[in-house]
Design an enzyme around this catalytic site. Sequence first.
Site, PDB file in Angstrom:
ATOM      1  CB  SER A 183      -0.949  -0.061   1.205  1.00  0.00           C
ATOM      2  OG  SER A 183      -1.963   0.886   1.063  1.00  0.00           O
ATOM      3  CE  LYS A 189     -18.769  19.405   9.819  1.00  0.00           C
ATOM      4  NZ  LYS A 189     -17.618  20.005   9.163  1.00  0.00           N
TER       5      LYS A 189
END
Lengths: 168, 304
Positions: free
Chosen positions: B125, B177
Amino acid sequence: MVNLKLPKGRNSLVYANPLKRITAFLLDFLLLYFIVIDSFASYFVKIFPKESASFKMSYSYALMHQATMMHLYYAIIAMMAIIWFYFSFMQYKYSQTVGMMFFGLFVESTVSKELTFWQCAIRNIYLLPLFPIYLIWVISPIYYLFKGERMLEMLSKTKTTEVIKYGY
Amino acid sequence: MDTKRNKINMFHIVIFLLSLWLLSFLTASFFSMSDNDKNPYANVAIIKIYGDISTTGSDGYFDSGTSSNDIIHLLDEADKDSGIQAIVLDINSGGGSGVASEEIGQKLKSINKPKVAWIRDIGASGAYWIASDTDYIVASRLSLIGSIGVIGSYLEFSEFIDRYNITYRRLVAGKYKDMGSPFKEMTLDEEEIMHELLDELHGYFILEVAKNRNLSVDDVKKLATGEIFSGAKGKTLGLIDEVGGIEKVSEYLGKELNITVEYTVFEDEASFTDILRKLSSEHGFSMGKGIGSYLNNNQQLIKT
């Protein structure tokens, strides 16, 4: 004849035999080897690469790696500080270290009935490898030759004594 | 003058000696961990990238990750050191923050000296992203590399809190949000947004690997399923350059620069808290390892 009823045996406190003092000190260092020095040993070995088998190679390595040598010096100071604390604390608390217990040696104050920690700290300060303290290693034996007593014992107003039994 | 003497208490003496031993052990460990002298004859710097990669580094006493700030500082030091002719990244990491990996990658690109990535157990990764920014990648045939993908998974507790009659009181200004909050169920459009975001990051990752490894984007896309590859397979796929260990790194740098390679490790001087952290994480790990090993060996005992 008048029976004075004197005690059969007596204890006398005299200045300790130097040979006993040296042996007691070596015994203490043997104990400290297992408790203190051994913990630092693996670090000291790690400092020098395996290739530096001889003193000459180790010395050359030391000259090239001055930062590592400073670290080594600080580690030695820390180790000796712990050893100094052992001697100072044991002599302050029990008037004797473990080695001294085997030979019946005691540390006494020459000016008062009670030993203070600072008296013990000063009499053992030669253990710290700091300037100018390590000059004591040279001055103290010369002082002993002329005066017959340890310079630090004179400065700390202490003496090392042993119990002598006689008449038993 | 008879000095007043305390009665000898053997128990106290033993406790005192044990305390001295503990003090010596801790002090010696401190010195052992803080010593990091550089080899004055070195011409190649080794910089370690171990553990989770993040922008700020590990927080607790039991973590041992890598901070991109620290790595960039070390890369800068190695770049400015006139004695250092090349840099080797000693990588053993499963990745971490994309931002941190990119920051390190950008710094590597700005350095003109040859750079080699030496992948140890794992270079996956974000760690692989960093490795791909070097000139040459060496990994063991048994190393785990790749995992070219992005993950944003998390545990959702919405049903759990419902079961215990706990209410998630949603008070937001801005529809998305609280997107990704573990206390509420993710809506379909939120999931779509998250996937778009992950795809975007994934796209950057693919482009970066394709550019760094001189592979076509399509070829990298086929590999970029998040799959882990062995070092040996990685070579056939073009993800690494050589299979081997440090000797292959030395061989490459020796030929490239026509030098005899002498390594030195570049690392930050450990602060007192770094040493405490390292001490406690190593001791914690050793203790856990010991307990785990004991339980493993005594499994039969426990069953009967």
